[in-house]
Design an enzyme around this catalytic site. Structure first.
Site, PDB file in Angstrom:
ATOM      1  N   GLY A 162       0.841  -1.200   0.000  1.00 33.41           N
ATOM      2  CA  GLY A 162       0.000   0.000   0.000  1.00 33.41           C
ATOM      3  C   GLY A 162       0.868   1.238   0.000  1.00 33.41           C
ATOM      4  N   ASN A 163       0.279   2.377   0.240  1.00 31.18           N
ATOM      5  CA  ASN A 163       1.065   3.600   0.359  1.00 31.18           C
ATOM      6  C   ASN A 163       0.412   4.526   1.380  1.00 31.18           C
ATOM      7  OD1 ASN A 163      -0.755   5.578  -1.059  1.00 31.18           O
ATOM      8  ND2 ASN A 163      -0.494   4.072  -2.697  1.00 31.18           N
ATOM      9  N   ARG A 164       1.018   5.694   1.599  1.00 31.61           N
ATOM     10  CA  ARG A 164       0.607   6.531   2.731  1.00 31.61           C
ATOM     11  C   ARG A 164      -0.510   7.504   2.409  1.00 31.61           C
ATOM     12  NH1 ARG A 164       6.042   9.048   4.765  1.00 31.61           N
ATOM     13  NH2 ARG A 164       4.511  10.364   5.804  1.00 31.61           N
ATOM     14  N   ALA A 188      -3.457   7.739  -5.124  1.00 29.96           N
ATOM     15  CA  ALA A 188      -2.103   7.217  -5.258  1.00 29.96           C
ATOM     16  C   ALA A 188      -2.247   5.735  -5.631  1.00 29.96           C
ATOM     17  CB  ALA A 188      -1.339   7.396  -3.959  1.00 29.96           C
TER      18      ALA A 188
END
Ligand code: PMT
Length: 404
Positions: free
Chosen positions: A214-216, A280
């Site tokens: 995943g990402n932030r 994102a």
């Protein structure tokens, strides 16, 4: 209390009557119902309650004068009139009702009420003889005929020891009346009649049943954009990755997890007029997620990843049902302008909004951001500000570019 006014911007105009003290409770109730509240007071209202009390309860500076330079610089009164999804006048005194019916604009409150095209609700409160006077009744009827919602007054003991119709409606009754009326479509808003698809948040690419890549991204930027587009009259579909944010008022939300699901939801929302890709999206996903939890059997572990579909490029390349404007985002840690312009060209976008990520006070997760929008023959920088404000400024730019 249920969030029955979630995300709505309510401008509360307080008139000069003893019931002004109940407007304090109204601010509290409106906020509990999920609304953002800004307060403007007449000079008379300030004789009964201080602006500071409203400021403490609304969390926003209270506006008291048309001629306050500092306040006008922060948000001009016309901007405030535009900011509002609804304007509520409580208490609406006999004099204030007369001035609203007469179209006066000789102080901040009357000017705001005249300048806004948001729906107006008045909550009268006065002595019962003043309420029953034909002059007041005619003024109220004039306002009703113009589409103004009238809530109250209620019958009961009045401040002067008398009894009759004239009491300000109880704050919870006012909140219920507001929640019971849907915000009407406003053809004067710049995105009226346009469908806007916004992507927001991260995507999660499953490695096995318990782990993912995943990402932030928190979704804050994309949700603020969806909110801004809906408040400017757009029909908004928000395709959201896994985030924990409330859905902005008037926005249709589709929750997804992976890049593939996001692509499917975005295309299912078409035809549309505008696409804003603030999500994102993962660039890579596991070729084949493991059916069972991957065991730590060796010292190192390689992942076999494949490219995800580039949703933004595909949207921009659509020939059938081509959109009026395709806007991408570029999240960069270096050479921000160079990479952003490269993506603008490579993905054949109408606009790209570049922001630096991996820094304090901007990019992922933060409540504020700074960014620059690029289009083929121009650019505009947006200085660091709350994401909600940047989203509004970006929507204004998008409206400009649509008309260019
Ligand atoms: O969510 P927040 O915490 O508020 O943070 C906001 C943000 C930093 C996530 C946001 O402002 C932002 O920059 N979003 C885009 C992040 C990103 O994926 O940038 P990128 O440079 O990797 O991608 C460029 C563009 O292509 C983006 O519009 C992205 O949505 C799109 N893309 C990327 C890959 C892919 N497979 N499909 C896509 O559509």
């Amino acid at each position: 209390m249920a969030q029955i006014l979630a995300g709505q911007h309510i401008l509360l105009c307080v008139g000069g009557g003893i019931a002004a003290y109940k407007a304090l409770e109204l601010v509290r109730r409106l906020r509990e119902a999920g609304a953002q509240v800004q307060v403007a007071m007449t000079a008379g209202a300030q004789q009964f309650v201080t602006p500071l009390s409203f400021q403490a309860l609304s969390g926003q500076p209270t506006r008291t004068s048309l001629w306050d330079h500092a306040a006008e610089q922060a948000m001009g009164h016309l901007e405030l009139a535009r900011w509002a999804d609804r304007v509520v006048v409580a208490p609406a005194t006999a004099d204030l009702l007369a001035r609203l019916a007469g179209g006066h604009a000789d102080d901040l409150v009357s000017t705001l009420c005249l300048a806004t095209d948001a729906p107006l609700t008045v909550c009268p409160a006065m002595n019962h003889r003043m309420w029953l006077n034909p002059a007041t009744q005619t003024n109220v009827e004039t306002l009703r005929q113009r589409g103004v919602q009238v809530v109250g007054p209620e019958d009961g003991p009045l401040a002067e020891g008398e009894s009759g119709p004239g009491r300000l409606s109880e704050p919870e009754h006012i909140v219920a009346a507001l929640a019971g009326t849907a915000l009407p479509a406003r053809p004067s808003l710049p995105l009226h009649g346009l469908k806007v698809v916004v992507s927001a948040g991260p995507t999660y690419e499953d490695l096995d049943p318990v782990r993912y890549l995943g990402n932030r991204s928190s979704g804050k930027m994309g949700f603020a954009i969806a909110d801004g587009a809906a408040r400017r009259g757009g029909e908004v579909v928000l395709v959201a990755g896994p985030v924990h944010l409330p859905t902005p008022a008037g926005v249709a939300r589709v929750d997804v997890r992976s890049a593939a699901q996001m692509r499917e939801a975005v295309f299912a929302a078409f035809p549309a007029d505008i696409y804003i890709g603030a999500a994102a999206v993962a660039d890579y996903t596991p070729r084949q997620p493991a059916a069972n939890k991957i065991k730590k059997s060796s010292e190192s572990l390689g992942l076999d990843l494949v490219r995800t579909p580039d949703i933004l490029s595909e949207v921009a390349a659509r020939t059938e049902g081509r959109l009026k404007l395709v806007v991408g985002f570029a999240a960069e840690t270096e050479n921000v302008a160079g990479y952003a312009r490269g993506k603008l060209q490579a993905k054949r976008l109408d606009m790209i909004v570049a922001n630096r990520v991996g820094i304090e006070g901007g990019g992922f997760e933060s409540d504020s951001n700074a960014m620059t929008a690029y289009w083929p023959d121009g650019e505009r920088a947006f200085a660091s500000a709350p994401k909600t404000q940047l989203a509004d400024e970006l929507i204004d730019l998008i409206v400009e570019r649509l008309q260019a």
